[in-house]
Design a protein around this motif. Structure first.
Motif: not given
Lengths: 388, 331
Positions: A23-24, A51-52, B104-105
């Protein structure tokens, strides 16, 4: 089915993280990790993983941001090397204490000074006691497999610990290797979505990272130790599952031609493959020699080590770092301590090798075996190949 | 007997008017271990009221983490994390990145939760300066609040870059040769303005409504925002606990700590200061940390405060917001 590809190992490690749908990612560039940082940002910028990517201003912030993100329940990957890892060291024991299952890809590199960008293990060794699970890969395939395994192990409710995957800088990171890249479906089957234990969210308020007074601090430390020790059972379970699904076997200590061996070399990381060739060569000459390769550094595989050294008369431990003014290399002192209570333990000698990218060819390992055969070196530990 | 008790409908009746200005809900609850008259604990309580429920707090190491989170207790009714001293801004930026990605997900509910990082002057202006600069520059949707009590109070009143000129601290003592801290206070709000942060403000615990309004405004900003909150420390300043609020007011009225905001580059005073500002001596005299000052030294401080004030006024009078400048170009 996975596909066999030719891929640079650093890039492959980022691809493995992408298969885990992080995710990150929070990464600061440093040689020789930089291709990992670049490729992770490519993956995010191309939308291949939703993802960020945090372009932090330092490694200290890379791991700190990773912790903040992980505490919200995100699956987080970071990566570093050498000075960067040392810069993270303030945050590392807090990551494990807070039980945040971040995965860190480490491109192992010498620690300055003098400044040197090439490979050894002097960066990860000082991190030994930070409470992270520590894997060591021999080759690109193992890097890919271990990155995926790391998420599964770390996120297991019985574990909940950060994991670092060590790959030798340049020797692995910058080398194109044949790698069987698992496909998305296979990884999805192997790795369930991350279900965090507690998260930073107003719907369920928690305080994380509170002050531990002397009345509680010892208990907190013991609980971290118990978690590390107990994680081995899960690691073995995950490796079994991996073998079943992907057909590649992982063991905490991998033995190579040790069946009737009287002498054994012990390595960690990519030099294991060169050492294997040396063993083959010596075997041809009739020397009863084998090789032990440590894949799991923390939690330390005590039982597996004891089993692996059965029948071995001389064990030559190679170290890619030095504990200055201490008993020799850090791996050596761990091994010697681990075998102290074994009644029929081998004689153990120590070679400190391959510092800051110094090459150790096959002949080097052959020479080490010959030197070690007597069970004693002329000095307590030897800086192999040193001039003067 | 005070006015409020005599007349429950008077302006001083807390029960009647305060709930209109601030929620009665407490997110930073009592029972913590802050000193009597701690301006920082009060300011945090006000900040939390202004932020409301949908907030995650990241706390740098310092007095506040010590007094509020002694395991197994906590004073925090908001999700709260403390990691270390220099990284509150970077942990907070990770919190923001994590919440944004998960939202967001679709892994968490689709609503905005504000990441708010806090730290003292040491954790913000010194050891956490790099992390703060990085977080603000990267444009995270987060608020950073520095609670500046002008020295490392948690470790025993050592000087920081927030310590004022000539103040005595335990590492800048009023010695026989060197009279206290030898340099002027670092102007961090100005450095944050230079980061092109959309909203920067100064605040003080003695002006609660002004502070809470600024927190609410900063919360609304989509992007980074920074509030520099001046807070009294009776322990470190060697001042009586009951002068906590008074000292904050004097800091404003003497012009030592003006309250302003910088929105999109435009400066605006938010609390009026009397045309004829009080002499700095009135602020300095009530504090043990300035006890050693000679009249000449006080004069030096007075001149500097006057000049800084004039410089700020030039910005207030002449600055334009980027939006104004854009509109001008369009004409």
């Amino acid at each position: 089915m996975g596909k066999r590809v030719g891929m640079e190992v650093a890039i492959a490690s980022a691809e493995a993280a992408a298969l885990c749908k992080f995710d990150v990612a929070s990464v600061y560039p440093i040689t020789p990790q930089s291709h990992v940082a670049e490729h992770l940002s490519d993956i995010v910028a191309d939308g291949r993983v939703d993802a960020s990517f945090i372009t932090v201003e330092s490694e200290h912030s890379a791991l700190s941001s990773a912790m903040g993100a992980s505490a919200t329940g995100a699956r987080v990957v970071t990566a570093t090397s050498s000075q960067g890892l040392l810069f993270m060291s303030e945050v590392m024991p807090i990551t494990s204490a807070m039980r945040l299952p971040i995965v860190m890809i480490i491109a192992n590199r010498a620690v300055s000074g003098p400044i040197n960008i090439w490979n050894d293990h002097s960066d990860i060794m000082p991190m030994r006691d930070t409470g992270w699970i520590s894997f060591f890969a021999d080759n690109g395939q193992e890097v890919v497999d271990m990155v995926i395994q790391a998420f599964k192990v770390g996120e297991d409710r019985r574990v909940m610990l950060p994991v670092n995957v060590n790959m030798d800088g340049f020797q692995l990171t910058h080398v194109v290797e044949p790698i069987i890249m698992p496909d998305q479906e296979e990884v999805d089957k192997f790795l369930p979505p991350y279900e965090p234990f507690a998260t930073l969210h107003p719907d369920k308020v928690v305080s994380m990272g509170t002050l531990g007074m002397p009345e509680f601090f010892t208990e907190a430390q013991k609980s971290k130790n118990v978690a590390l020790v107990n994680s081995k059972k899960v690691i073995l379970e995950v490796w079994k599952e991996w073998e079943k699904q992907f057909g590649r076997k992982y063991e905490p200590i991998q033995s190579y031609r040790t069946e009737d061996a009287e002498i054994a070399l012990l390595t960690m990381g990519s030099m294991g493959e060169t050492a294997e060739i040396a063993i083959d060569e010596l075997r041809k000459q009739g020397v009863k020699v084998g090789l032990l390769k440590i894949k799991l550094w923390r939690p330390f595989p005590f039982d597996e080590l004891k089993k692996a050294v059965k029948g071995i008369k001389v064990l030559a431990v190679t170290d890619r770092a030095c504990s200055f003014g201490g008993p020799g290399g850090p791996v050596f002192s761990e091994i010697r301590s681990a075998l102290y209570d074994v009644p029929k333990r081998p004689k153990i000698v120590n070679f400190i090798i391959g510092l800051g990218g110094r090459d150790v060819p096959m002949e080097g390992f052959m020479e080490m075996v010959q030197k070690a055969a007597k069970g004693k070196l002329s000095e307590p530990y030897e800086f192999y190949g040193v001039r003067g | 007997m005070n006015t409020a008790m005599q007349n429950p409908k008077s302006i001083e009746s807390f029960e009647l008017y305060a709930p209109k200005l601030a929620t009665k809900e407490e997110f930073f609850v009592g029972g913590h271990r802050a000193c009597q008259g701690c301006g920082e604990a009060l300011a945090i309580r006000l900040m939390c009221k202004a932020l409301g429920k949908d907030t995650v707090i990241t706390n740098a190491t310092g007095c506040m983490e010590v007094i509020s989170s002694v395991y197994p207790t906590t004073a925090w009714n908001l999700p709260w994390i403390h990691v270390a001293f220099p990284n509150s801004a970077s942990v907070g930026s990770g919190v923001e990145a994590g919440l944004t990605a998960l939202r967001r997900k679709g892994k968490i509910a689709d609503r905005r939760i504000k990441s708010v990082a806090i730290g003292g002057d040491g954790g913000t202006m010194d050891i956490g300066f790099q992390a703060l600069s990085g977080a603000m520059e990267r444009g995270h949707d987060m608020l950073y609040v520095c609670f500046d009590n002008e020295a490392y109070m948690n470790t025993g009143i050592q000087r920081s870059s927030g310590t004022p000129f000539l103040a005595a601290t335990t590492t800048a003592p009023a010695g026989k040769v060197v009279p206290g801290n030898q340099v002027w206070k670092k102007n961090l709000p100005e450095i944050m303005v230079a980061h092109n942060v959309p909203y920067v403000a100064t605040a003080c615990q003695s002006y609660p409504i002004d502070f809470m309004n600024k927190v609410k405004k900063a919360r609304q900003v989509k992007g980074p925002s920074y509030i520099h909150c001046f807070v009294t420390c009776p322990t470190g300043w060697r001042s009586p606990s009951e002068t906590c609020i008074k000292l904050g007011r004097l800091a404003l009225e003497t012009g030592i700590f003006p309250l302003y905001e910088v929105e999109d580059g435009k400066y605006r005073m938010t609390v009026e200061v009397p045309e004829k500002r009080r002499p700095v001596q009135e602020y300095l005299k009530g504090q043990g940390r300035f006890r050693h000052l000679t009249p000449d030294q006080i004069q030096v401080i007075q001149e500097r405060v006057d000049i800084e004030w004039d410089m700020l006024m030039i910005k207030v009078q002449n600055s334009k917001s980027r939006a104004e400048l854009r509109a001008k170009r369009a004409k």
